[in-house]
Write a protein that holds these residues in place. Structure first.
Motif, PDB file in Angstrom:
ATOM      1  N   THR A 156       4.939   7.377   2.703  1.00  0.00           N
ATOM      2  CA  THR A 156       5.511   6.624   1.582  1.00  0.00           C
ATOM      3  C   THR A 156       6.405   7.475   0.695  1.00  0.00           C
ATOM      4  O   THR A 156       6.842   7.002  -0.351  1.00  0.00           O
TER       5      THR A 156
ATOM      6  N   LYS B 118       2.931   6.149  -5.755  1.00  0.00           N
ATOM      7  CA  LYS B 118       3.353   5.926  -4.372  1.00  0.00           C
ATOM      8  C   LYS B 118       2.271   6.332  -3.375  1.00  0.00           C
ATOM      9  O   LYS B 118       2.259   5.857  -2.250  1.00  0.00           O
TER      10      LYS B 118
ATOM     11  N   TYR C 119       7.777  -1.251  -0.287  1.00  0.00           N
ATOM     12  CA  TYR C 119       8.110  -0.299   0.772  1.00  0.00           C
ATOM     13  C   TYR C 119       9.441  -0.625   1.448  1.00  0.00           C
ATOM     14  O   TYR C 119      10.090   0.261   1.972  1.00  0.00           O
TER      15      TYR C 119
ATOM     16  N   SER D 124      -1.741   1.681  -7.013  1.00  0.00           N
ATOM     17  CA  SER D 124      -0.621   1.744  -6.079  1.00  0.00           C
ATOM     18  C   SER D 124      -0.428   0.356  -5.486  1.00  0.00           C
ATOM     19  O   SER D 124      -1.325  -0.485  -5.555  1.00  0.00           O
TER      20      SER D 124
ATOM     21  N   ALA E 238       5.519   9.795  -1.150  1.00  0.00           N
ATOM     22  CA  ALA E 238       4.810   9.978  -2.418  1.00  0.00           C
ATOM     23  C   ALA E 238       4.797  11.437  -2.827  1.00  0.00           C
ATOM     24  O   ALA E 238       4.778  11.749  -4.008  1.00  0.00           O
TER      25      ALA E 238
ATOM     26  N   TRP F  71       6.517   4.645  -8.404  1.00  0.00           N
ATOM     27  CA  TRP F  71       7.488   3.571  -8.265  1.00  0.00           C
ATOM     28  C   TRP F  71       8.137   3.326  -9.622  1.00  0.00           C
ATOM     29  O   TRP F  71       7.601   3.750 -10.645  1.00  0.00           O
TER      30      TRP F  71
END
Length: 191
Positions: A123, A63, A174, A95, A125, A57
């Motif tokens: 997500t 993430k 999110y 996280s 990630a 992030w």
């Protein structure tokens, strides 16, 4: 068996080998097409699937929430994820979610670079970079750990663990309801 069938014709005996040598002689004088790979690397296609990367992030938190969906989606069984709970008080978070990926490994001896793990990640990630040089002379070096896969910290990011700085809860992260932190300006010297 008759003699006419067993003896090769003039065309089979003399003209076919000459035609084969003709191909050889034609290509013998063409310019050689050689790739100068280690010294001149060509750019890859924009959507090329290469080495994986674990994203962060904008404040530096990871993430990855340790859900293990990427490991379940992998047809080659090349991903190993072990999730762990984040710190309850919120100061020692890795996280924004309840969990984070404590152990994350990708075995590039097994990985077929299909990208199914990317599609399974809720997500975003995990993404794939354009890096394609994954050969090594040691098998153990082809098992990438979390530290090898994490995206580098950019200016303005803080290395985890730390508290959430982009929002009050993980929902803000999110949903994208946050403002990216301003990059830290260098301190001005007074004269």
């Amino acid at each position: 068996m008759s003699d006419e069938q067993s003896t090769p014709s003039f065309k089979e005996q003399f003209l076919d080998p000459v035609a084969g040598f003709g191909v050889t002689f034609r290509t013998m004088f063409r310019k050689v097409v050689t790739e100068q790979y280690p010294f001149q690397k060509e750019p890859t296609a924009p959507r090329f699937h290469g080495r994986h990367q674990l994203n962060r992030w904008p404040d530096g938190l990871e993430k990855c929430v340790g859900c293990e969906l990427c490991a379940w989606a992998c047809p080659a069984d090349a991903i190993y994820v072990e999730g762990a709970p984040n710190d309850e008080d919120g100061d020692g978070r890795f996280s924004p979610g309840e969990r984070y990926g404590r152990v994350y490994q990708i075995n590039y001896l097994r990985c077929i670079l299909c990208g199914l793990c990317i599609e399974a990640c809720p997500t975003r990630a995990l993404t794939m970079t354009n890096e394609y040089e994954l050969a090594d002379d040691n098998r153990a070096d082809l098992i990438y750990e979390k530290s090898d896969l994490l995206a580098p910290l950019l200016p303005g990011m803080e290395a985890p663990p730390h508290a959430m700085t982009l929002g009050d809860d993980e929902g803000d992260y999110y949903r994208g309801a946050y403002a990216a932190p301003a990059p830290s300006a260098p301190a001005k010297e007074e004269k």
